[in-house]
Motif scaffolding. Structure first.
Motif, PDB file in Angstrom:
ATOM      1  N   GLU A 120       0.914  -1.176   0.050  1.00  0.00           N
ATOM      2  CA  GLU A 120       0.006   0.092   0.163  1.00  0.00           C
ATOM      3  C   GLU A 120       0.766   1.062  -0.045  1.00  0.00           C
ATOM      4  O   GLU A 120       1.549   1.370   0.936  1.00  0.00           O
ATOM      5  N   PRO A 121       0.927   2.051  -1.193  1.00  0.00           N
ATOM      6  CA  PRO A 121       1.930   3.150  -1.241  1.00  0.00           C
ATOM      7  C   PRO A 121       1.483   4.226  -0.334  1.00  0.00           C
ATOM      8  O   PRO A 121       0.196   4.564  -0.047  1.00  0.00           O
ATOM      9  N   GLU A 122       2.476   4.920  -0.035  1.00  0.00           N
ATOM     10  CA  GLU A 122       2.300   6.165   0.847  1.00  0.00           C
ATOM     11  C   GLU A 122       1.836   7.357  -0.078  1.00  0.00           C
ATOM     12  O   GLU A 122       1.177   8.391   0.241  1.00  0.00           O
ATOM     13  N   SER A 123       2.343   7.456  -1.398  1.00  0.00           N
ATOM     14  CA  SER A 123       1.710   8.593  -2.188  1.00  0.00           C
ATOM     15  C   SER A 123       1.700   7.982  -3.663  1.00  0.00           C
ATOM     16  O   SER A 123       2.127   6.872  -3.980  1.00  0.00           O
ATOM     17  N   SER A 124       0.905   8.485  -4.371  1.00  0.00           N
ATOM     18  CA  SER A 124       0.860   8.185  -6.050  1.00  0.00           C
ATOM     19  C   SER A 124       1.022   9.226  -6.814  1.00  0.00           C
ATOM     20  O   SER A 124       0.672  10.370  -6.457  1.00  0.00           O
ATOM     21  N   PRO A 125       1.664   9.084  -8.049  1.00  0.00           N
ATOM     22  CA  PRO A 125       1.929   7.453  -8.484  1.00  0.00           C
ATOM     23  C   PRO A 125       3.390   7.188  -7.844  1.00  0.00           C
ATOM     24  O   PRO A 125       3.907   8.135  -6.954  1.00  0.00           O
TER      25      PRO A 125
END
Ligand code: UFG
Length: 319
Positions: A120-125
């Motif tokens: 689960e990423p902290e930011s996107s992209p």
């Protein structure tokens, strides 16, 4: 180059093997056909049916310029239920392959890594510098192999590139996606359009996304294959480079189903079901590094075009 393509009878491996042959490389496909298909091995390839861990040593003793390593267990859900299958099938087998490459002086490796290494990423992209905290066993095994490759590159001078795929879709002529057990969204939705399933289940509509369904970055398999050709050229002795491959745009499960309705003209009934274990809410790539360093530029950004290619392939298999 004389190249060994493990998993070259599978979906992505067969498309890449086809592109390598089209580009003039001499290709040996090694696949145990546990999930691949003998008739997916492209014309012009030599085919060896065996387990990678068992025969990598004897095959590589013939002398190769490089290995493209696609063979893997790759179902997120299954990896949560049967982790042993993934630690053995992915990690142990890959370490055997790395040892065989070292023993026989094979200089280059391009490895199929995955967005699932990030979790689960902290930011996107997501850039390649993002934290790697996989939420499922599949992603954990691919991350473990990436870490092993870094060690072999630093210690033994291997020229290695890991390509972290986001959601691969579409088809390349007669090469496309046909898993015996299908878990991927686009092929499942197209099976409904073909009348082979009643409806699609959307795994959760309470995710923290705009329409509540999971968001993914869909990349055309031909664009993905082209990145492998560039990676082979750019691999540098003693270095392990890592590149994300995606289009940089996210589409929700609902948007994918809508695109499939548009392409197929079928109403495609859909119902909301519970969340699937191991799924992150959103996975969208930053592929800036691949664009700048490899000179990679995906040519198909439009979701409908990706779906149309998958649909043509699926229908041709029915004929
Ligand atoms: N989904 C449904 N219904 C289905 C099938 C899938 O709602 O019947 C949803 C999933 O929950 C997910 C999305 O559609 O949110 C895409 O699911 P896929 O199974 O098609 O793909 P994943 O995102 O789970 O995984 C794929 C590859 C992995 C890779 C990952 C990276 O299978 O190897 O993309 O983004 F790591």
């Amino acid at each position: 180059m004389k190249l060994l393509v493990t998993g070259g009878a599978g979906y992505i491996g067969s498309v890449c093997a086809a592109r390598l042959v089209e580009s003039g490389h001499e290709v040996t496909v090694l696949d145990d056909l546990s999930t691949g298909h003998a008739d997916a091995v492209p014309d012009g390839c030599r085919f060896v049916q065996a387990d990678v861990g068992d025969v990598a040593g004897s095959l590589l003793a013939e002398g190769f310029d490089g290995v493209l390593h696609f063979a893997a267990k790759s179902l997120v859900g299954e990896s949560m239920q049967d982790p042993s299958k993934y630690w053995h099938g992915n990690v142990i087998t890959s370490v055997r392959l790395l040892d065989a490459m070292r023993e026989h002086g094979v200089p280059r490796l391009v490895f199929s890594s995955t967005a699932a290494t990030y979790g689960e990423p902290e930011s996107s992209p997501i850039p390649e510098t993002a934290l790697t905290r996989p939420t499922n066993t599949y992603g954990a095994t691919k991350l473990a192999i990436d870490l092993a490759i870094s060690g072999y590159a630093a210690a033994h001078g291997l020229a290695a590139v890991s390509l972290r795929y986001f959601n691969v879709a579409g088809a390349h002529g007669r090469f496309g996606e046909r898993h015996t057990v299908e878990t991927h969204l686009i092929p499942i939705v197209l099976q409904v359009a073909l009348g082979r399933r009643q409806q699609v289940q959307m795994y959760g509509d309470d995710w923290p996304t705009e329409d509540g369904t999971c968001v993914r970055d869909y990349i055309h398999v031909t664009d993905l294959a082209d990145a492998h050709l560039l990676a082979l050229e750019h691999a540098t002795a003693g270095e392990h480079q890592v590149y994300n491959l995606g289009n940089g745009t996210g589409f929700s499960v609902r948007q994918v189903i809508d695109a499939c309705r548009e392409v197929t003209g079928h109403p495609i009934p859909a119902e909301v079901a519970g969340r699937r274990a191991g799924d992150p809410a959103t996975l969208v790539a930053s592929s800036e590094r691949a664009r700048v360093e490899l000179g990679w530029k995906p040519s198909t950004l439009d979701l409908a075009t990706i779906v149309r290619d998958a649909w043509e392939f699926t229908r041709s298999r029915q004929a």
